[in-house]
Design a protein around this motif. Sequence first.
Motif, PDB file in Angstrom:
ATOM      1  N   GLU A   6       0.810  -1.213   0.000  1.00  0.00           N
ATOM      2  CA  GLU A   6       0.000   0.000   0.000  1.00  0.00           C
ATOM      3  C   GLU A   6       0.844   1.263   0.000  1.00  0.00           C
ATOM      4  O   GLU A   6       0.492   2.243  -0.671  1.00  0.00           O
ATOM      5  CB  GLU A   6      -0.952  -0.008   1.199  1.00  0.00           C
ATOM      6  CG  GLU A   6      -2.029  -1.073   1.086  1.00  0.00           C
ATOM      7  CD  GLU A   6      -3.029  -1.062   2.217  1.00  0.00           C
ATOM      8  OE1 GLU A   6      -4.154  -1.542   2.026  1.00  0.00           O
ATOM      9  OE2 GLU A   6      -2.679  -0.571   3.320  1.00  0.00           O
ATOM     10  N   LYS A  31       0.536   4.101  -3.053  1.00  0.00           N
ATOM     11  CA  LYS A  31       0.003   5.445  -2.807  1.00  0.00           C
ATOM     12  C   LYS A  31       1.054   6.552  -2.917  1.00  0.00           C
ATOM     13  O   LYS A  31       0.735   7.728  -2.727  1.00  0.00           O
ATOM     14  CB  LYS A  31      -0.686   5.503  -1.441  1.00  0.00           C
ATOM     15  CG  LYS A  31       0.237   5.402  -0.239  1.00  0.00           C
ATOM     16  CD  LYS A  31      -0.604   5.398   1.047  1.00  0.00           C
ATOM     17  CE  LYS A  31       0.273   5.336   2.280  1.00  0.00           C
ATOM     18  NZ  LYS A  31      -0.525   5.211   3.523  1.00  0.00           N
ATOM     19  N   ASP A  55       3.277   9.449  -4.378  1.00  0.00           N
ATOM     20  CA  ASP A  55       2.904  10.474  -5.368  1.00  0.00           C
ATOM     21  C   ASP A  55       3.377  10.102  -6.771  1.00  0.00           C
ATOM     22  O   ASP A  55       2.750  10.475  -7.759  1.00  0.00           O
ATOM     23  CB  ASP A  55       3.502  11.835  -4.970  1.00  0.00           C
ATOM     24  CG  ASP A  55       2.738  12.471  -3.820  1.00  0.00           C
ATOM     25  OD1 ASP A  55       1.595  12.041  -3.553  1.00  0.00           O
ATOM     26  OD2 ASP A  55       3.284  13.393  -3.181  1.00  0.00           O
ATOM     27  N   LYS A  92       0.605   6.583  -7.316  1.00  0.00           N
ATOM     28  CA  LYS A  92      -0.806   7.010  -7.131  1.00  0.00           C
ATOM     29  C   LYS A  92      -1.836   6.013  -7.652  1.00  0.00           C
ATOM     30  O   LYS A  92      -2.950   6.382  -8.005  1.00  0.00           O
ATOM     31  CB  LYS A  92      -1.038   8.380  -7.770  1.00  0.00           C
ATOM     32  CG  LYS A  92      -0.696   9.535  -6.847  1.00  0.00           C
ATOM     33  CD  LYS A  92      -1.275  10.837  -7.325  1.00  0.00           C
ATOM     34  CE  LYS A  92      -1.002  11.931  -6.283  1.00  0.00           C
ATOM     35  NZ  LYS A  92      -1.442  13.250  -6.751  1.00  0.00           N
ATOM     36  N   GLN A  93      -1.486   4.742  -7.684  1.00  0.00           N
ATOM     37  CA  GLN A  93      -2.465   3.762  -8.161  1.00  0.00           C
ATOM     38  C   GLN A  93      -3.533   3.487  -7.112  1.00  0.00           C
ATOM     39  O   GLN A  93      -4.690   3.248  -7.455  1.00  0.00           O
ATOM     40  CB  GLN A  93      -1.762   2.470  -8.577  1.00  0.00           C
ATOM     41  CG  GLN A  93      -0.954   2.630  -9.835  1.00  0.00           C
ATOM     42  CD  GLN A  93      -0.545   1.302 -10.444  1.00  0.00           C
ATOM     43  OE1 GLN A  93      -1.063   0.252 -10.083  1.00  0.00           O
ATOM     44  NE2 GLN A  93       0.380   1.340 -11.370  1.00  0.00           N
ATOM     45  N   LEU A  94      -3.158   3.517  -5.843  1.00  0.00           N
ATOM     46  CA  LEU A  94      -4.139   3.274  -4.788  1.00  0.00           C
ATOM     47  C   LEU A  94      -5.266   4.308  -4.861  1.00  0.00           C
ATOM     48  O   LEU A  94      -6.450   3.964  -4.775  1.00  0.00           O
ATOM     49  CB  LEU A  94      -3.457   3.324  -3.418  1.00  0.00           C
ATOM     50  CG  LEU A  94      -4.161   2.582  -2.282  1.00  0.00           C
ATOM     51  CD1 LEU A  94      -4.047   1.074  -2.467  1.00  0.00           C
ATOM     52  CD2 LEU A  94      -3.591   2.981  -0.930  1.00  0.00           C
ATOM     53  N   GLN A  95      -4.888   5.568  -5.047  1.00  0.00           N
ATOM     54  CA  GLN A  95      -5.868   6.652  -5.092  1.00  0.00           C
ATOM     55  C   GLN A  95      -6.762   6.543  -6.329  1.00  0.00           C
ATOM     56  O   GLN A  95      -7.989   6.692  -6.230  1.00  0.00           O
ATOM     57  CB  GLN A  95      -5.157   8.010  -5.081  1.00  0.00           C
ATOM     58  CG  GLN A  95      -4.364   8.289  -3.808  1.00  0.00           C
ATOM     59  CD  GLN A  95      -2.903   7.857  -3.888  1.00  0.00           C
ATOM     60  OE1 GLN A  95      -2.591   6.810  -4.469  1.00  0.00           O
ATOM     61  NE2 GLN A  95      -2.008   8.643  -3.327  1.00  0.00           N
ATOM     62  N   PHE A  96      -6.158   6.299  -7.483  1.00  0.00           N
ATOM     63  CA  PHE A  96      -6.946   6.206  -8.713  1.00  0.00           C
ATOM     64  C   PHE A  96      -7.854   4.974  -8.697  1.00  0.00           C
ATOM     65  O   PHE A  96      -9.013   5.041  -9.128  1.00  0.00           O
ATOM     66  CB  PHE A  96      -6.039   6.185  -9.942  1.00  0.00           C
ATOM     67  CG  PHE A  96      -5.497   7.535 -10.317  1.00  0.00           C
ATOM     68  CD1 PHE A  96      -6.348   8.583 -10.636  1.00  0.00           C
ATOM     69  CD2 PHE A  96      -4.130   7.774 -10.360  1.00  0.00           C
ATOM     70  CE1 PHE A  96      -5.864   9.835 -10.979  1.00  0.00           C
ATOM     71  CE2 PHE A  96      -3.627   9.031 -10.696  1.00  0.00           C
ATOM     72  CZ  PHE A  96      -4.500  10.064 -11.014  1.00  0.00           C
ATOM     73  N   ASN A  98      -9.149   3.618  -6.126  1.00  0.00           N
ATOM     74  CA  ASN A  98     -10.222   3.909  -5.186  1.00  0.00           C
ATOM     75  C   ASN A  98     -11.378   4.619  -5.892  1.00  0.00           C
ATOM     76  O   ASN A  98     -12.545   4.239  -5.748  1.00  0.00           O
ATOM     77  CB  ASN A  98      -9.685   4.757  -4.034  1.00  0.00           C
ATOM     78  CG  ASN A  98     -10.708   4.955  -2.935  1.00  0.00           C
ATOM     79  OD1 ASN A  98     -11.652   5.719  -3.086  1.00  0.00           O
ATOM     80  ND2 ASN A  98     -10.519   4.270  -1.823  1.00  0.00           N
ATOM     81  N   VAL A  99     -11.038   5.630  -6.668  1.00  0.00           N
ATOM     82  CA  VAL A  99     -12.064   6.389  -7.400  1.00  0.00           C
ATOM     83  C   VAL A  99     -12.735   5.511  -8.449  1.00  0.00           C
ATOM     84  O   VAL A  99     -13.967   5.543  -8.624  1.00  0.00           O
ATOM     85  CB  VAL A  99     -11.437   7.633  -8.055  1.00  0.00           C
ATOM     86  CG1 VAL A  99     -12.432   8.333  -8.962  1.00  0.00           C
ATOM     87  CG2 VAL A  99     -10.916   8.591  -6.999  1.00  0.00           C
ATOM     88  N   ASN A 150      -9.061  -1.616  -0.224  1.00  0.00           N
ATOM     89  CA  ASN A 150      -9.146  -0.286  -0.827  1.00  0.00           C
ATOM     90  C   ASN A 150     -10.424  -0.147  -1.643  1.00  0.00           C
ATOM     91  O   ASN A 150     -10.728  -0.982  -2.493  1.00  0.00           O
ATOM     92  CB  ASN A 150      -7.930  -0.051  -1.738  1.00  0.00           C
ATOM     93  CG  ASN A 150      -7.954   1.312  -2.407  1.00  0.00           C
ATOM     94  OD1 ASN A 150      -8.334   2.310  -1.798  1.00  0.00           O
ATOM     95  ND2 ASN A 150      -7.532   1.361  -3.661  1.00  0.00           N
TER      96      ASN A 150
END
Length: 205
Positions: A14, A18, A20, A23-27, A29-30, A53
């Motif tokens: 994780e 995540k 910067d 940023k795969q975790l964030q994308f 998630n969306v 996630n």
Amino acid sequence: MKNPWEEIELSDYENHMKLDSVKQLQFLNVMMKNQFNSYPIKTVMILGIAGGNGLEHINTDKIQKVYGIDINYRYLEKCIERYGNLNGVLECICADLTNKNIMLPHVDMVIANLLVEYIGYQCFQNVIMQIRPLYVSCIIQINTNDSFVSDSPYIHVFDGLNEVHHQMQEDELTVIMKNMKYYLMSRKEQILSNGKILVQLDYRQ
């Protein structure tokens, strides 16, 4: 021999995902929020759920059952701990999806994000043929360089994945799905800052 995913710490995975620069975790998630809310489903199975996630987007007024599948039981323990609010809805199953004799329940929708790459087309086909969901939503990664793992301080944690990684081809996946009578309904893509591309492919029976 153990699957390399059984050896990777969830915190390393994780923290890498995540960064910067990744940023795969964030994308993801969306994108998962969209997966949960795009179709009229009551039951869903997430293959390779890891730490869960995206589960915060589950609307329990709409989705009555969520199965989380992973080969690493420690990931599942953390997932259950994090999402106690889904008690009675979330059921985690520790399973190796490459096992030809695997038995999994039927659901309305299967979600497989960055998963097919690690079990291969044939095993994925076997899993889908057994579950027989109405919808299948996959996110695959298109690599624009030689490495399927983004560069980061954690990169050597993933060295063992070379043993199980399969290079994905979008067209080939769609042909395999079509052979099972699943037809492409929707395609979306997200370009990452490191040049890799996440492609979401949604299929309907």
